[in-house]
Motif scaffolding. Structure first.
Motif, PDB file in Angstrom:
ATOM      1  N   THR A   1       0.823  -1.205   0.000  1.00  0.00           N
ATOM      2  CA  THR A   1       0.000   0.000   0.000  1.00  0.00           C
ATOM      3  C   THR A   1       0.862   1.262   0.000  1.00  0.00           C
ATOM      4  O   THR A   1       1.921   1.315   0.639  1.00  0.00           O
ATOM      5  CB  THR A   1      -0.960   0.025   1.204  1.00  0.00           C
ATOM      6  OG1 THR A   1      -1.730   1.232   1.162  1.00  0.00           O
ATOM      7  CG2 THR A   1      -0.220  -0.030   2.515  1.00  0.00           C
TER       8      THR A   1
ATOM      9  N   ASP B   1      -5.805   3.784  -3.954  1.00  0.00           N
ATOM     10  CA  ASP B   1      -7.221   3.439  -3.940  1.00  0.00           C
ATOM     11  C   ASP B   1      -7.609   2.592  -5.142  1.00  0.00           C
ATOM     12  O   ASP B   1      -7.203   2.875  -6.272  1.00  0.00           O
ATOM     13  CB  ASP B   1      -8.075   4.710  -3.977  1.00  0.00           C
ATOM     14  CG  ASP B   1      -8.271   5.317  -2.613  1.00  0.00           C
ATOM     15  OD1 ASP B   1      -7.954   4.654  -1.616  1.00  0.00           O
ATOM     16  OD2 ASP B   1      -8.746   6.465  -2.544  1.00  0.00           O
TER      17      ASP B   1
ATOM     18  N   ASP C   1      -6.719  -3.294  -2.574  1.00  0.00           N
ATOM     19  CA  ASP C   1      -7.314  -2.303  -1.688  1.00  0.00           C
ATOM     20  C   ASP C   1      -8.451  -2.908  -0.870  1.00  0.00           C
ATOM     21  O   ASP C   1      -8.589  -2.650   0.335  1.00  0.00           O
ATOM     22  CB  ASP C   1      -7.811  -1.121  -2.513  1.00  0.00           C
ATOM     23  CG  ASP C   1      -8.129   0.095  -1.667  1.00  0.00           C
ATOM     24  OD1 ASP C   1      -7.518   0.255  -0.590  1.00  0.00           O
ATOM     25  OD2 ASP C   1      -8.984   0.897  -2.073  1.00  0.00           O
TER      26      ASP C   1
ATOM     27  N   SER D   1      -8.660  -0.320   5.193  1.00  0.00           N
ATOM     28  CA  SER D   1      -7.967   0.903   5.599  1.00  0.00           C
ATOM     29  C   SER D   1      -7.964   1.080   7.117  1.00  0.00           C
ATOM     30  O   SER D   1      -7.676   2.159   7.608  1.00  0.00           O
ATOM     31  CB  SER D   1      -8.633   2.124   4.941  1.00  0.00           C
ATOM     32  OG  SER D   1     -10.008   2.180   5.282  1.00  0.00           O
TER      33      SER D   1
END
Length: 395
Positions: A51, A283, A371, A376
């Motif tokens: 990421t 993203d 993702d 997150s």
């Protein structure tokens, strides 16, 4: 034995990354430790993705509100600035807006409606229809917006972003005026100095503003595209892709990291003998059916990737073959016919048998998978290991 599992996406746990950490070594060690722990081995054409957030952390790519303010003041004059088309996000934009407000005397905040660029709604389409408002042509003042639609809370965060952004600007000692419009040129009725905050449509917005007589135009990609008083920066994307770090600072999108993906690929080759594809991802694309929100708040899904991830899928649609070319076959005969067609498929551009397969870049598809796998929040899996992505029915 015939393999019965196709694509597998695994979130790999790693340590908390700090500035200066040897990220390449951490990624390789974490993936190999996970493989040993779970009892599987790496294969050629596996994908390992990292990421963007931990890459930027390792780079120490941070900037303060004061650095943002200084750059905004230098590039847009420090007087009245039109801030147009921001996304509605406490994480993505609120801290940036504090810095922007600190760098000028007044902000004319122009919000797109009924939603922002990534789908966060200010008002529903049904309410627009009831009020007989045309979002393509009608310009609304804050008073008119409130009269027609009242307070509108985000369905998940329960924040009224119109009020939240207005309060935030005023807390920085900056005046604010709010309007709602979808033609970027409307802002020039209020000020000729414009900061456009859209992400994927920014080039067109800048072109239209310059053509309509703007005096100063910047995008978020033009703010902090070079260091300010020793701050972090991003030469290509500026503030685009930034996230809240603290109440007074942001973590920027990672700087050049093509060398990182090549280094990780080389280390895997050295330690396992396997050719692993590597990418740094931002993203992905996923539309929430309730909140109507797309992700895509980063300027790019793939920040950097190895050459083997270039291109688009070259796949046959199995159900098309089964229903058309081999409609008279079943069982082993059908399986063998389809396998043979796959082996002989060649370049499928324009072939009806590929109709319905996903016509997107591999990096966008794989980045979206990464993702969604990593999330997150608190999963603690900033590294994704994908196996079998490039397999087909014959493998």
């Amino acid at each position: 034995m015939e393999r019965k599992v196709g694509t597998v996406s695994r979130g790999i746990r790693g340590p908390i990354i700090r500035e200066g950490d040897d990220l390449a070594k951490i990624v390789v060690d974490s993936v190999l430790d996970a493989a040993r722990s779970e009892g599987y081995e790496l294969r050629n054409r596996d994908v390992v993705a990292v990421t963007e957030s931990v890459v930027a952390r390792a780079q120490g790519n941070y900037a303060s509100i004061d650095a943002i303010a200084k750059d905004v003041r230098a590039k847009l004059g420090g007087g009245t600035i039109g801030v147009i088309f921001p996304i509605l996000s406490r994480n993505r934009f609120a801290i940036c807006l504090r810095g922007i407000a600190r760098g000028c005397k007044k902000i004319v905040l122009m919000l797109s409606y009924p939603s922002d660029e990534v789908g966060n709604e200010l008002v529903s389409l049904d309410k627009l229809d009831e009020a007989k408002i045309n979002p393509y042509s009608d310009v609304l003042t804050l008073e008119r917006y409130r009269q027609l639609f009242g307070e509108n809370l985000h369905p998940f965060t329960l924040v009224d972003y119109v009020q939240y952004y207005s309060d935030l600007i005023q807390e920085e000692g900056c005046d604010v005026e709010v309007v709602f419009a979808n033609d970027c040129r409307v802002i020039l009725n209020y000020t000729k100095n414009v900061l456009t905050c859209d992400i994927h449509s920014r080039a067109r917005t800048k072109r239209l503003l310059w053509g309509a007589g703007a005096e100063r135009v910047c995008g978020l990609d033009d703010i902090l595209n070079a260091p300010v008083d020793g701050s972090g920066c991003n030469e290509k994307y500026g503030l685009l892709g930034s996230n809240k770090s603290t109440e007074s600072s942001v973590k920027l999108f990672p700087r050049e990291c093509s060398g990182l993906v090549r280094q990780i690929q080389s280390m895997f080759k050295e330690r396992t003998g396997k050719l692993v594809e590597v990418m740094v991802y931002g993203d992905g694309a996923f539309k929430d059916p309730v909140g109507k929100i797309w992700e895509l708040a980063d300027p790019s899904v793939s920040v950097a990737h190895t050459p083997g991830l270039e291109g688009t899928p070259n796949e046959l649609k199995l159900k098309y073959l089964a229903d058309n070319d081999f409609a008279d076959l079943s069982g082993d005969a059908l399986k063998e016919a389809i396998e043979q067609r796959i082996r002989e498929k060649g370049d499928l551009a324009g072939n009806m048998a590929s109709q319905g397969t996903t016509p997107r870049r591999l990096t966008d598809l794989i980045g979206s998978l990464c993702d969604l796998t990593s999330g997150s929040g608190d999963k603690g899996t900033p590294i994704i290991h994908i196996q079998g992505y490039f397999d087909n029915y014959t493998n």
